[in-house]
Design a protein around this motif. Sequence first.
Motif, mmCIF file in Angstrom:
data_model
loop_
_atom_site.group_PDB
_atom_site.id
_atom_site.type_symbol
_atom_site.label_atom_id
_atom_site.label_comp_id
_atom_site.label_asym_id
_atom_site.label_seq_id
_atom_site.Cartn_x
_atom_site.Cartn_y
_atom_site.Cartn_z
ATOM 1 N N ARG A 50 0.833 -1.206 0.000
ATOM 2 C CA ARG A 50 0.000 0.000 0.000
ATOM 3 C C ARG A 50 0.864 1.251 0.000
ATOM 4 O O ARG A 50 0.399 2.320 -0.342
ATOM 5 C CB ARG A 50 -0.920 -0.015 1.201
ATOM 6 C CG ARG A 50 -1.956 -1.122 1.112
ATOM 7 C CD ARG A 50 -2.899 -1.050 2.244
ATOM 8 N NE ARG A 50 -3.688 0.172 2.122
ATOM 9 C CZ ARG A 50 -4.947 0.268 2.456
ATOM 10 N NH1 ARG A 50 -5.576 -0.749 2.938
ATOM 11 N NH2 ARG A 50 -5.588 1.419 2.332
ATOM 12 N N SER A 51 2.118 1.107 0.423
ATOM 13 C CA SER A 51 3.035 2.243 0.400
ATOM 14 C C SER A 51 3.429 2.510 -1.046
ATOM 15 O O SER A 51 3.802 1.597 -1.778
ATOM 16 C CB SER A 51 4.284 1.926 1.213
ATOM 17 O OG SER A 51 5.263 2.911 1.005
ATOM 18 N N PHE A 52 3.346 3.758 -1.443
ATOM 19 C CA PHE A 52 3.618 4.065 -2.840
ATOM 20 C C PHE A 52 4.860 4.917 -3.024
ATOM 21 O O PHE A 52 5.166 5.311 -4.133
ATOM 22 C CB PHE A 52 2.406 4.706 -3.508
ATOM 23 C CG PHE A 52 1.854 5.895 -2.777
ATOM 24 C CD1 PHE A 52 2.370 7.158 -2.969
ATOM 25 C CD2 PHE A 52 0.805 5.734 -1.892
ATOM 26 C CE1 PHE A 52 1.855 8.253 -2.302
ATOM 27 C CE2 PHE A 52 0.272 6.819 -1.214
ATOM 28 C CZ PHE A 52 0.809 8.075 -1.423
ATOM 29 N N ASP A 53 5.583 5.207 -1.947
ATOM 30 C CA ASP A 53 6.780 6.040 -2.075
ATOM 31 C C ASP A 53 7.809 5.385 -2.993
ATOM 32 O O ASP A 53 8.441 6.056 -3.802
ATOM 33 C CB ASP A 53 7.379 6.333 -0.702
ATOM 34 C CG ASP A 53 8.377 7.473 -0.769
ATOM 35 O OD1 ASP A 53 8.004 8.547 -1.284
ATOM 36 O OD2 ASP A 53 9.520 7.282 -0.326
ATOM 37 N N GLY A 54 7.966 4.074 -2.877
ATOM 38 C CA GLY A 54 8.935 3.358 -3.714
ATOM 39 C C GLY A 54 8.625 3.469 -5.195
ATOM 40 O O GLY A 54 9.516 3.708 -6.011
ATOM 41 N N ILE A 55 7.361 3.304 -5.541
ATOM 42 C CA ILE A 55 6.976 3.368 -6.950
ATOM 43 C C ILE A 55 7.152 4.790 -7.480
ATOM 44 O O ILE A 55 7.559 4.989 -8.622
ATOM 45 C CB ILE A 55 5.544 2.822 -7.177
ATOM 46 C CG1 ILE A 55 5.320 2.471 -8.651
ATOM 47 C CG2 ILE A 55 4.490 3.780 -6.714
ATOM 48 C CD1 ILE A 55 4.050 1.704 -8.907
ATOM 49 N N LEU A 56 6.883 5.796 -6.645
ATOM 50 C CA LEU A 56 7.065 7.185 -7.081
ATOM 51 C C LEU A 56 8.549 7.482 -7.318
ATOM 52 O O LEU A 56 8.899 8.146 -8.296
ATOM 53 C CB LEU A 56 6.491 8.161 -6.056
ATOM 54 C CG LEU A 56 4.977 8.121 -5.848
ATOM 55 C CD1 LEU A 56 4.547 9.176 -4.841
ATOM 56 C CD2 LEU A 56 4.217 8.281 -7.140
ATOM 57 N N LYS A 57 9.406 6.974 -6.449
ATOM 58 C CA LYS A 57 10.851 7.162 -6.636
ATOM 59 C C LYS A 57 11.318 6.471 -7.913
ATOM 60 O O LYS A 57 12.147 7.005 -8.647
ATOM 61 C CB LYS A 57 11.627 6.628 -5.435
ATOM 62 C CG LYS A 57 11.529 7.528 -4.227
ATOM 63 C CD LYS A 57 12.302 6.953 -3.048
ATOM 64 C CE LYS A 57 12.123 7.845 -1.832
ATOM 65 N NZ LYS A 57 12.697 7.261 -0.628
ATOM 66 N N GLN A 58 10.788 5.279 -8.163
ATOM 67 C CA GLN A 58 11.135 4.539 -9.383
ATOM 68 C C GLN A 58 10.736 5.333 -10.616
ATOM 69 O O GLN A 58 11.521 5.484 -11.553
ATOM 70 C CB GLN A 58 10.435 3.179 -9.376
ATOM 71 C CG GLN A 58 10.624 2.375 -10.655
ATOM 72 C CD GLN A 58 9.698 1.164 -10.692
ATOM 73 O OE1 GLN A 58 9.291 0.636 -9.665
ATOM 74 N NE2 GLN A 58 9.352 0.741 -11.892
ATOM 75 N N TRP A 59 9.514 5.858 -10.626
ATOM 76 C CA TRP A 59 9.047 6.644 -11.774
ATOM 77 C C TRP A 59 9.873 7.905 -11.952
ATOM 78 O O TRP A 59 10.194 8.285 -13.069
ATOM 79 C CB TRP A 59 7.582 7.010 -11.610
ATOM 80 C CG TRP A 59 6.632 5.859 -11.735
ATOM 81 C CD1 TRP A 59 6.880 4.647 -12.313
ATOM 82 C CD2 TRP A 59 5.291 5.818 -11.280
ATOM 83 N NE1 TRP A 59 5.762 3.850 -12.229
ATOM 84 C CE2 TRP A 59 4.773 4.540 -11.607
ATOM 85 C CE3 TRP A 59 4.468 6.721 -10.615
ATOM 86 C CZ2 TRP A 59 3.474 4.167 -11.306
ATOM 87 C CZ3 TRP A 59 3.177 6.352 -10.314
ATOM 88 C CH2 TRP A 59 2.684 5.085 -10.656
#
Length: 93
Positions: free
Chosen positions: A19-28
């Motif tokens: 549910r944490s989306f910080d990782g995906i935002l950093k990846q993008w």
Amino acid sequence: SGSTLQRLLMADLKARSTRSFDGILKQWEHQYGTNAVDPLLAIAESRKNADPDRYVALMGVARLGGRAVAPQLTGFLKDPSWMLRSGSLRALS
């Protein structure tokens, strides 16, 4: 192209395991930079997508686009989904 990038971003959203989306935002941010802003905006705007996916896309728009995208986020203040209304408030503040 934008539609190809939109498909890639949507696949990332569907594949996320937390549910944490910080990782995906950093990846993008690292992988696509500001090129992802318009495709993410299209994902967030489409009510065909699940609200959690739309929310993460909206947060991506805010993170990658910065202050320049604030005018594009104001429309989400009236979205039928409380999640998107809350996200737009968070992003605009």
